[in-house]
Design a protein around this motif. Structure first.
Motif, PDB file in Angstrom:
ATOM      1  N   TRP A 134       0.807  -1.209   0.000  1.00 45.80           N
ATOM      2  CA  TRP A 134       0.000   0.000   0.000  1.00 45.80           C
ATOM      3  C   TRP A 134       0.846   1.267   0.000  1.00 45.80           C
ATOM      4  O   TRP A 134       0.531   2.217  -0.716  1.00 45.80           O
ATOM      5  CB  TRP A 134      -0.903   0.023   1.237  1.00 45.80           C
ATOM      6  CG  TRP A 134      -2.019  -0.982   1.242  1.00 45.80           C
ATOM      7  CD1 TRP A 134      -2.170  -2.049   0.402  1.00 45.80           C
ATOM      8  CD2 TRP A 134      -3.120  -1.018   2.141  1.00 45.80           C
ATOM      9  NE1 TRP A 134      -3.300  -2.746   0.735  1.00 45.80           N
ATOM     10  CE2 TRP A 134      -3.903  -2.144   1.793  1.00 45.80           C
ATOM     11  CE3 TRP A 134      -3.525  -0.230   3.220  1.00 45.80           C
ATOM     12  CZ2 TRP A 134      -5.074  -2.479   2.492  1.00 45.80           C
ATOM     13  CZ3 TRP A 134      -4.677  -0.561   3.910  1.00 45.80           C
ATOM     14  CH2 TRP A 134      -5.447  -1.668   3.541  1.00 45.80           C
ATOM     15  N   TRP A 137       5.162   0.233  -2.513  1.00 42.93           N
ATOM     16  CA  TRP A 137       5.215  -0.671  -3.662  1.00 42.93           C
ATOM     17  C   TRP A 137       6.577  -0.519  -4.344  1.00 42.93           C
ATOM     18  O   TRP A 137       7.017   0.589  -4.629  1.00 42.93           O
ATOM     19  CB  TRP A 137       4.097  -0.325  -4.638  1.00 42.93           C
ATOM     20  CG  TRP A 137       3.977  -1.240  -5.821  1.00 42.93           C
ATOM     21  CD1 TRP A 137       4.797  -1.281  -6.915  1.00 42.93           C
ATOM     22  CD2 TRP A 137       2.985  -2.245  -6.036  1.00 42.93           C
ATOM     23  NE1 TRP A 137       4.366  -2.244  -7.799  1.00 42.93           N
ATOM     24  CE2 TRP A 137       3.252  -2.854  -7.283  1.00 42.93           C
ATOM     25  CE3 TRP A 137       1.888  -2.687  -5.299  1.00 42.93           C
ATOM     26  CZ2 TRP A 137       2.468  -3.880  -7.812  1.00 42.93           C
ATOM     27  CZ3 TRP A 137       1.096  -3.700  -5.828  1.00 42.93           C
ATOM     28  CH2 TRP A 137       1.391  -4.283  -7.063  1.00 42.93           C
ATOM     29  N   HIS A 155       6.697   3.217  -4.124  1.00 46.29           N
ATOM     30  CA  HIS A 155       5.561   4.065  -4.471  1.00 46.29           C
ATOM     31  C   HIS A 155       4.509   3.994  -3.373  1.00 46.29           C
ATOM     32  O   HIS A 155       4.078   2.911  -2.974  1.00 46.29           O
ATOM     33  CB  HIS A 155       4.955   3.592  -5.797  1.00 46.29           C
ATOM     34  CG  HIS A 155       3.733   4.345  -6.202  1.00 46.29           C
ATOM     35  ND1 HIS A 155       3.751   5.691  -6.495  1.00 46.29           N
ATOM     36  CD2 HIS A 155       2.444   3.939  -6.361  1.00 46.29           C
ATOM     37  CE1 HIS A 155       2.531   6.085  -6.822  1.00 46.29           C
ATOM     38  NE2 HIS A 155       1.726   5.042  -6.749  1.00 46.29           N
ATOM     39  N   GLN A 157       1.015   4.237  -2.617  1.00 52.22           N
ATOM     40  CA  GLN A 157      -0.280   4.250  -3.299  1.00 52.22           C
ATOM     41  C   GLN A 157      -1.328   5.062  -2.532  1.00 52.22           C
ATOM     42  O   GLN A 157      -2.210   5.673  -3.145  1.00 52.22           O
ATOM     43  CB  GLN A 157      -0.809   2.818  -3.466  1.00 52.22           C
ATOM     44  CG  GLN A 157       0.018   1.931  -4.362  1.00 52.22           C
ATOM     45  CD  GLN A 157      -0.694   0.612  -4.607  1.00 52.22           C
ATOM     46  OE1 GLN A 157      -1.579   0.523  -5.447  1.00 52.22           O
ATOM     47  NE2 GLN A 157      -0.306  -0.412  -3.855  1.00 52.22           N
ATOM     48  N   LEU A 161      -3.353   8.233  -3.812  1.00 51.04           N
ATOM     49  CA  LEU A 161      -4.812   8.181  -3.838  1.00 51.04           C
ATOM     50  C   LEU A 161      -5.418   9.453  -3.250  1.00 51.04           C
ATOM     51  O   LEU A 161      -6.342  10.039  -3.830  1.00 51.04           O
ATOM     52  CB  LEU A 161      -5.294   6.959  -3.055  1.00 51.04           C
ATOM     53  CG  LEU A 161      -6.793   6.841  -2.830  1.00 51.04           C
ATOM     54  CD1 LEU A 161      -7.536   6.682  -4.154  1.00 51.04           C
ATOM     55  CD2 LEU A 161      -7.104   5.679  -1.885  1.00 51.04           C
ATOM     56  N   PHE A 176      -6.121   1.456  -5.266  1.00 50.12           N
ATOM     57  CA  PHE A 176      -4.842   0.862  -4.870  1.00 50.12           C
ATOM     58  C   PHE A 176      -5.045  -0.637  -4.705  1.00 50.12           C
ATOM     59  O   PHE A 176      -6.169  -1.127  -4.547  1.00 50.12           O
ATOM     60  CB  PHE A 176      -4.282   1.492  -3.585  1.00 50.12           C
ATOM     61  CG  PHE A 176      -5.086   1.244  -2.343  1.00 50.12           C
ATOM     62  CD1 PHE A 176      -4.799   0.166  -1.507  1.00 50.12           C
ATOM     63  CD2 PHE A 176      -6.128   2.090  -1.976  1.00 50.12           C
ATOM     64  CE1 PHE A 176      -5.521  -0.063  -0.349  1.00 50.12           C
ATOM     65  CE2 PHE A 176      -6.862   1.874  -0.821  1.00 50.12           C
ATOM     66  CZ  PHE A 176      -6.560   0.789  -0.007  1.00 50.12           C
ATOM     67  N   THR A 195      -8.077  -5.260  -3.766  1.00 45.99           N
ATOM     68  CA  THR A 195      -8.132  -4.030  -4.553  1.00 45.99           C
ATOM     69  C   THR A 195      -9.272  -3.143  -4.073  1.00 45.99           C
ATOM     70  O   THR A 195     -10.410  -3.603  -3.925  1.00 45.99           O
ATOM     71  CB  THR A 195      -8.315  -4.339  -6.046  1.00 45.99           C
ATOM     72  OG1 THR A 195      -7.208  -5.123  -6.503  1.00 45.99           O
ATOM     73  CG2 THR A 195      -8.380  -3.059  -6.871  1.00 45.99           C
TER      74      THR A 195
END
Length: 310
Positions: A134, A137, A155, A157, A161, A176, A195
């Motif tokens: 989450w 990544w 990354h 997420q 978001l 995500f 997801t």
């Protein structure tokens, strides 16, 4: 109290359908399930309503602590067991027992996790599960020789978001996932609630969860509450109201060992939904504490215990 028992009746109807008409299957755990493929439930969060089951007690603070743990990116059970949260202990405990041959009790294992940092580092880590994907990544950088090297920082997420909801609310990419194909074999358990997608309309934020595998008897109660909680947190951070929760299940199942749970819960009548209140707005999605959440008018029936299939 607010809301109606409609949300919970949907759940109970699905439970009854699976128990009476589901396909009996041999599963990964060897316990056996009754299962269907594909289910959808929808709940409104209007007037602070929260999808929290009333036909049995759900320990919602445990679910909230787990969600906050995910958002830290942590993958070791140590911070959880320090808070008295046991829901992830079975996997590293089983691994330790198999590796050492020691038939250690859960409480003793958790005490060693708490007291011995080196022991926790060796035996308490779950691999790159939910939180790691989450908020961290993996990113890979191409080297001069054409090979790739994993970067030091992944990354986030969740941060992306929040930025997307605030600045591009019409996007169809407000989502995500924890399903990192390259790292699944290193995880104690591949992500079941894999997801999440979000949608902004008329000043409201709605959340959708796709769950590839759902233990309807035990896991669902936490999964749906956590989805609602996260959606409320995101809505607050982005100056939106809460809309609907849409839950999609792939393999939705009841374990054969949960017969007593199923029969007892189906014999009970749901009552009105409680409400969830966020009593503080922290500076970011990563700064919430469990004390920031308050559930009001929650009067569930007694807890129903059942074994976890590992």
């Amino acid at each position: 109290m607010t809301g109606t028992p409609d949300f919970e009746q949907q759940y109970l109807d699905l439970m009854r359908h699976i128990w009476t008409q589901g396909d009996e299957r041999v599963d990964r755990t060897g316990v056996g399930t009754r299962s269907i493929f594909g289910a959808t439930l929808r709940f409104s969060m209007a007037e602070n309503a929260v999808p929290l089951l009333t036909t049995k007690r759900v320990f919602w603070k445990v679910a909230a602590r787990e969600m906050l743990w995910f958002l830290t990116g942590e993958t070791n059970i140590r911070p959880l067991v320090k808070q008295g949260v046991h829901i992830w202990t079975d996997w590293p405990l089983e691994k330790y027992r198999k590796a050492t041959g020691e038939d250690i009790e859960r409480d003793s294992f958790e005490q060693r996790i708490i007291e011995d940092e080196d022991f926790a580092l060796r035996w308490g880590d779950l691999g790159p599960v939910y939180g790691a994907q989450w908020v961290n990544w993996p990113r890979y950088e191409r080297m001069n020789d054409g090979s790739f090297r994993r970067g030091e920082k992944g990354h986030n997420q969740i941060a992306a978001l929040v930025d997307g909801i605030r600045n591009n609310p019409g996007s169809r990419r407000l989502l995500f996932t924890g399903w990192n194909v390259d790292e699944i074999d290193r995880m104690a358990l591949p992500p079941c609630h894999m997801t999440y997608q979000f949608h902004v309309a008329n000043g409201k934020l709605s959340g959708l969860l796709f769950q590839r595998s759902c233990d309807l008897g035990l896991g669902f109660a936490f999964n749906i509450f956590s989805t609602a909680l996260l959606t409320r947190m995101l809505a607050q951070q982005c100056d939106l109201e809460a809309g609907d929760i849409i839950w999609n299940g792939g393999d939705v199942h009841l374990y054969l060992s949960h017969a007593a749970l199923v029969e007892e819960q189906l014999s009970r009548m749901p009552s009105a939904m409680p409400t969830l209140h966020l009593v503080r707005r922290p500076p970011s999605i990563f700064d919430y504490r469990v004390e920031d959440f308050e559930v009001r008018d929650y009067a569930p029936q007694s807890h129903i215990s059942a074994p976890v299939a590992v």
